[in-house]
Each structure stands twice: as structure tokens, then as C-alpha cells.
Design an enzyme around this catalytic site. Structure first.
Site, mmCIF file in Angstrom:
data_model
loop_
_atom_site.group_PDB
_atom_site.id
_atom_site.type_symbol
_atom_site.label_atom_id
_atom_site.label_comp_id
_atom_site.label_asym_id
_atom_site.label_seq_id
_atom_site.Cartn_x
_atom_site.Cartn_y
_atom_site.Cartn_z
ATOM 1 C CB CYS A 51 57.773 43.835 35.628
ATOM 2 S SG CYS A 51 57.248 45.245 36.571
ATOM 3 N NE ARG A 87 56.041 38.618 33.489
ATOM 4 C CZ ARG A 87 55.877 37.623 34.342
ATOM 5 N NH1 ARG A 87 55.293 36.514 33.941
ATOM 6 N NH2 ARG A 87 56.274 37.722 35.575
ATOM 7 C CD1 TRP A 130 50.499 46.353 35.383
ATOM 8 C CD2 TRP A 130 51.129 46.023 37.494
ATOM 9 N NE1 TRP A 130 49.373 46.358 36.162
ATOM 10 C CE2 TRP A 130 49.720 46.151 37.450
ATOM 11 C CE3 TRP A 130 51.748 45.812 38.731
ATOM 12 C CZ2 TRP A 130 48.927 46.080 38.596
ATOM 13 C CZ3 TRP A 130 50.946 45.742 39.861
ATOM 14 C CH2 TRP A 130 49.556 45.880 39.788
ATOM 15 C CG ASN A 134 58.735 40.234 37.685
ATOM 16 O OD1 ASN A 134 57.846 40.965 38.112
ATOM 17 N ND2 ASN A 134 58.531 38.964 37.402
ATOM 18 N N GLY A 135 59.301 42.082 40.541
ATOM 19 C CA GLY A 135 59.033 41.725 41.940
ATOM 20 C C GLY A 135 58.998 42.982 42.798
ATOM 21 C CD GLU A 185 35.695 33.974 34.371
ATOM 22 O OE1 GLU A 185 35.979 34.368 35.510
ATOM 23 O OE2 GLU A 185 36.445 34.142 33.395
ATOM 24 C CE LYS A 239 37.435 37.057 31.542
ATOM 25 N NZ LYS A 239 37.909 36.030 32.407
ATOM 26 C CD GLU A 281 39.283 40.032 33.824
ATOM 27 O OE1 GLU A 281 40.288 39.698 34.461
ATOM 28 O OE2 GLU A 281 38.698 39.254 33.048
ATOM 29 C CG HIS A 288 17.804 38.528 50.188
ATOM 30 N ND1 HIS A 288 16.917 38.601 51.233
ATOM 31 C CD2 HIS A 288 17.676 37.281 49.675
ATOM 32 C CE1 HIS A 288 16.288 37.441 51.369
ATOM 33 N NE2 HIS A 288 16.723 36.623 50.427
ATOM 34 C CE LYS A 331 46.852 35.207 30.672
ATOM 35 N NZ LYS A 331 45.387 35.077 30.680
#
Ligand code: G6P
Length: 608
Positions: A2, A27, A74, A99-100, A481, A485, A488, A504, A603
Site C-alpha cells: 500500500c 506498492r 494492496w 499502510n501495514g 533468479e 523473473k 513473476e 533426481h 514491489k
């Protein structure tokens, strides 16, 4: 998550609030709203969806006012919808953005319902508005009301508050979630980060945990957690505001990929002299801390965690001391063993990731010292760590991290050198490593020239549902990574394995519909890796190889090869990241996803 923004000025503030929200949209972006004081009333406008939906509504039925607060959400409590969008209000008298997370909101909600308050949303935030209103109605000043409300809240929060009887003031508070104050001339602002306010000011005041601030057009007053008036210093924003603009690039992510050669320069700038690392880069206390370090514990989340895994290879091979790496959300919830002489390194682009911050707070008394490697000056992680190394990558807006990751890798290499000085890295080796690092900007520039080839390769992925990424040694975390990417931003399921693990399990998945991406530089693991690739080919798997100059990996039916220039082994993890970033980017563009703001992600993850 947020983003919050607020303003008190002599001019109309709705445009400032909307621009602030656009800049904070990374955010969270499932709904947005704002509330402005106008002519004796607080008016509110909210919309589900992105900030643009709010901007369209504002264009149709404009809110006016010189005092206001705004929010981009968010969702944590209550699904994304207009009724759950902030600001939340109490009896049209108090408006709050938050926010939180308020952990004890259910108890407070019951108490407030019993006291006669009606709830219009499913959020945890609404209790804050009612708590403040209840205090004001029983005679408290707005400041005391906020203070009393705060004392009832458990959890993490940054708050912006306005109240109907006070057209001249904006109140703010923070505990555990980020909040900055923008200092203007004859106007003041609050926001979750500095980027939101760059169009109106470049001077910022950072609040400490537990602070409450009262902003009017000509004054900012701050009280600490004990209610004592305090002065918080004002500093200037360090990057040009242009770095938060997209320029000619179609997406922030692409712009940030292309910025990497320059970022490599800025992370090394002022930290290297000739062929030597300047240890002062880590601050005054660093030397004595590094002297006593016997092992390293790295803690991070997401992409930052992958940078930590690369550092494990570097620190153990070059420094010869143990290095443990763990994701913060696991580390913080188990009884960890921290042998004497442990240096805790936290890695974070934002410096506000809740789990990383909690991990730091949990163990900082039990370790030798704490080093934060971070991209945001003034962030919580930076302020709460003993020593810091800023990655100087400039604002990163795309949700999928790119330049922040490669800058973390350089910062980690500098840290490896600093640790190595006490533990056997010879000055000739240091000189060689620094000479290698200095090649990075040009090397990454050459890699960008591969973009058209990579774009062509990306078409093979657009229709696929799964992909496998393979690497060995310090390139294994780069495979991790690369897979992150791809998932995402293109929503293709992707997994990464150390190539030696192929037989395996993952080999069972390999067929013509499972593209296998491999990072295969010409290093001493190449022969082993080639054997793994044979295993894939033998099962009809299609290979996409980012290879070095060794000509034994050849393009043929079912094997696409993109060849990277020769480079020092040490640079391979940094360099091989860039083509994987471009590959994911182009696949996402082909699939038409929202590259900079992928679904369900944010983010900065400032909640658990
Ligand atoms: C989120 C972001 C990732 C980032 C991770 C850790 O998941 O979407 O890009 O890697 O948080 O963030 P940090 O700011 O601590 O590096």
C-alpha cells in the site's frame, strides 16, 4: 504494501495526491482513494482498480481542497473493492489512510461496535478512524486522540489522518511501516516513499518508529514514542527526479535493465581507489567488525535472497569462512544457531521488507554486528543496522527486480573483498578482482547488444506453460533468479535446479513442451553441465543455452545458443543475469501481461 500520500498546502492538492499515488502504485494497485477537507466537510472519492480509475473519477466529479490524504491499496484484510478502499472514515469526521497491518483489529472492532460505531468495510484500518473519533468526541485534542489510538494498536502501521474540525493540519504516525515527510515552502507532505513527492519537493524528514507528526502549511512538529517533542533532520533526495520517469522505454523494467552498465559504475564509485577497495565505504565501525567476523549469516527475501546465495559461493571460496543464507520468513520463525563472531548481512532493495526487518530485529543483539546492503537511503533496514553499504542503483519501479539485483551482487563482491582482507585474500587477488569488476559496465553494455537475438528466442516461450532453468555452481542462483523473473511477469510456471539434480526428479518432466534454459559459461563446471544437457536432449527436451566462448556447445535442431563474450569467472553470475532478464521481459511483452505491475505482486512487501 500500500502507498499513502498526504498534503497540506495553500494550493489545491488533489493533483499532487494523484501524482503521488501514481508513483506509489508499484506498492499496490487493487484500489485507490482520497479524502479532502473542503468547506467544512470531508469529501471522499474511491475506486476499485488502478489509480487511473480514481483519476478518471476525479476528472468527472472533482474533489477540491488544500488538505487531503490518499491511498493505493494492496489488499490484506477484505477483498479489493470500493468499500474496502482507503481512506476509511468515522462518522464523516475523521479520515485515515494506513499502510501495514493492525493485528488486534478484531478485538478493537468488537469494542467499538459495542460503543455504537458502525463498520462500513472489512478492513483492519477502519478501527483506527473510530478509535481516533471516540477520543476526540470525549474531549481529547486530535494529537492526543491519535496518540491514544496508537497506544491501542498492535502490529505495523504508517498513518495519515485528517479531521473535520481542523482544516489546517495533517497528522501522521509510524510504527514499523515506512513514512517520510516532504518539506516544502509553505506546504508539507507525507508519503510512503520519497519518489511520490519528487514533483513537489526534494527535502525529506524521516520519522522514527513510534513518532507522531503534525503538519501545517508552515510547520512540522514531531513527538517521539514517549510523547517528547523531537527534531528530525531534513535531508535532500540523492537521485535526480528523472530516474523515476520511464523516458523512451516502453516499460520501467526495460529501462532498468538498460541502466545496468551505469548502475555498475555507481555502485563502485567512491569505493575503489586504484586496485584497492576503500573500506571506509562501509562506514567507520566496519574495520573492527570485519576483523572479528568468523562467519556470515545472510538473510533476505525474493530476488535479494538469490543475490545472497551467490555470495555464499564467493565468501566460502574466496574468504574461506562459513556463509549461511536463508529466506527471512523462515529464519525469523525458528530457533537459529548463531555461533560467536557471526556477521548478519541483510539484503534488500527497499529496506522495508517486513520479514527481513523482523529477522534483523530478532537477532541483532545475538550477533557480532549487522550489515545492511540496501538501495533506499533512510529506509528502516539502513537506519537499524550497524553498518551499511548502499547499492546506489537509483529508484527501481518495475516490480520485478533487475538493476537492484546486479548492484547487490557487486556490493556483495565488495563485501567479500573486505572480509577477505583479514582472512587470506592476497592483495594481488584483490587487485585482480577489482580489475575484473571494472570491466563490468562495458561487459553489460556488450550484453545489451544481444537484445534482438534474445527477443527472437522469446517467441519459443510465449505458448508454453512450464520452463526449467539449470545452472551449476555460482550460476545455480542465477538460474533461480531467471526462473523467478519468468514466473513473476509472464505467469509461466518456471523452476530452477542445480543441473546435477536433474536426474533426481525434474528429468521426469522433460519433453518437447518443457523448454530448458541453461546458463553455461565456459568455466570448470562446463563438462559436467554438458553431460546434464545431453540428458535433456535424449528426452526430446528443447534447450535454450546462454553459453560462453567454448565452441563445443553448438546450435542444432532443438538447441538454441546465444553466445556471451569471454569474461572473468567472477563476473559470470552478474553478466549471465542480464540475458535472462531480457528473455523474461520479451516473453511477458509477447504474452501481453502488465510487465511493471504483475498481478498479485507488489514491489515492497511491508507486511508478513
Ligand atoms: C517483493 C518484490 C521482489 C523483491 C522482494 C524482496 O517480492 O516483488 O522484487 O525481490 O520483495 O524485496 P527487497 O526490497 O527486500 O529486496
Amino acid at each position: 504494501m500500500c502507498g499513502i500520500v498526504g498534503a497540506v498546502a495553500a494550493r489545491q492538492v488533489s493533483g499532487i495526491l494523484l501524482e503521488g499515488l501514481r508513483r506509489l502504485e508499484y506498492r499496490g494497485y487493487d484500489s485507490a482513494g482520497m479524502a479532502l477537507w473542503d468547506n467544512g466537510e470531508i469529501h471522499r472519492l474511491r475506486r476499485a482498480g488502478k489509480v487511473q480509475a480514481l483519476a478518471d473519477a476525479q476528472a468527472e466529479q472533482p474533489l477540491n481542497g488544500t488538505l487531503g490524504i490518499a491511498h493505493t491499496r494492496w489488499a490484506t484484510h477484505g477483498r479489493p473493492s470500493e468499500r474496502n478502499a482507503h481512506p476509511h472514515m468515522s462518522a464523516n469526521r475523521v479520515a485515515v489512510v494506513h499502510n501495514g497491518i493492525i493485528e488486534n483489529f478484531e478485538l478493537l472492532r468488537e469494542e467499538l461496535i459495542a460503543a455504537g460505531y458502525n463498520f462500513d468495510s472489512d478492513t483492519d484500518t477502519e478501527v483506527v478512524a473510530h478509535l481516533i473519533d471516540r477520543e476526540v468526541q470525549s474531549g481529547a485534542t486530535l494529537l492526543d486522540a491519535l496518540r491514544k489510538a496508537m497506544s491501542r494498536l498492535e502490529g505495523a502501521f504508517a498513518l495519515g489522518v485528517i479531521q473535520i474540525d481542523h482544516p489546517d493540519r495533517l497528522l501522521a504516525a509510524r510504527k514499523g511501516s515506512p513514512l517520510v515527510i516532504g518539506v516544502g515552502i509553505g506546504e508539507h507532505f507525507i508519503a510512503s516513499d520519497q519518489l511520490a513527492l519528487l514533483p513537489v519537493t526534494d527535502r525529506f524528514m524521516f520519522l522514527e518508529d513510534g513518532d507522531i507528526a503534525r503538519l501545517t502549511v508552515d510547520q512540522v512538529e514531531v513527538w517521539d514514542r514517549d510523547g517528547q517533542p523531537v527534531e528530525r533532520s531534513v535531508s535532500r533526495f540523492e537521485h535526480g527526479s528523472g530516474s523515476a520517469e520511464k523516458g523512451n522505454f516502453k516499460h520501467f523494467m526495460l529501462k532498468e535493465i538498460y541502466e545496468q552498465p551505469a548502475v555498475m559504475r555507481s555502485v563502485m564509485e567512491g569505493r575503489i581507489s586504484g586496485e584497492r577497495l576503500l573500506e571506509q565505504a562501509f562506514g567507520n565501525d566496519a574495520c573492527s567488525l570485519f576483523d572479528r567476523t568468523r562467519q556470515v549469516q545472510i538473510v533476505a527475501c525474493g530476488t535479494s535472497y538469490h543475490a545472497g546465495v551467490v555470495a555464499k559461493y564467493w565468501i566460502e571460496s574466496l574468504v574461506g569462512i562459513p556463509c549461511m543464507v536463508e529466506v527471512a520468513s523462515e529464519f525469523r520463525y525458528r530457533p537459529v544457531v548463531l555461533p560467536e563472531g557471526t556477521l548478519l548481512i541483510t539484503l534488500s532493495q527497499s529496506g522495508e521488507t517486513a520479514d527481513t526487518l523482523a529477522a534483523l530485529r530478532d537477532v541483532r543483539e545475538r550477533v557480532l554486528g549487522t550489515l545492511a546492503i540496501c538501495n533506499v537511503p533512510g529506509s528502516s533496514l539502513v537506519r537499524e543496522s550497524d553498518i551499511t553499504l548502499m547499492t546506489n542503483a537509483g529508484p527501481e519501479i518495475g516490480v520485478a527486480s533487475t538493476k537492484a539485483f546486479t548492484s547487490q551482487l557487486v556490493a556483495l563482491m565488495l563485501t567479500t573483498l573486505a572480509l577477505g582482507r583479514r582472512n587470506g585474500i592476497l592483495s594481488e587477488t584483490e587487485a585482480q578482482i577489482i580489475a575484473a569488476l571494472k570491466q563490468l559496465p562495458d561487459l553489460l553494455q556488450q550484453l545489451l547488444a544481444l537484445d534482438p537475438e534474445i527477443e527472437q528466442m522469446s517467441s519459443a516461450f510465449a505458448e508454453k506453460h512450464h520452463a526449467l532453468f539449470l545452472g551449476r555452481g555460482a550460476l545455480y542462483p542465477i538460474a533461480l533468479e531467471g526462473a523467478l523473473k519468468l514466473k513473476e511477469i509472464s505467469y509461466i510456471h518456471a523452476e530452477a535446479y542445480p543441473a546435477g539434480e536433474l536426474k533426481h526428479g525434474p528429468l521426469a518432466l522433460v519433453d518437447k513442451d518443457m523448454p530448458v534454459v541453461t546458463v553455461a559459461p565456459s568455466n570448470d563446471m562446463l563438462d559436467k553441465l554438458k553431460a546434464n544437457l545431453q540428458e535433456v536432449r535424449a528426452r526430446g527436451g528443447e534447450l535454450f543455452v546462454f553459453a560462453g566462448q567454448d565452441q563445443s556447445i553448438k546450435p542444432e535442431a532443438g538447441v538454441s545458443v546465444i553466445r556471451l563474450p569471454a569474461m572473468p569467472v567472477l563476473l559470470e553470475p552478474i553478466a549471465y543475469t542480464l540475458p535472462l532478464q531480457l528473455l523474461s521481459y520479451h516473453v511477458a511483452v509477447l504474452k501481453g501481461t502488465d510487465v511493471d505491475q504483475p498481478r498479485n505482486l507488489a514491489k515492497s512487501v511491508t507486511v508478513e
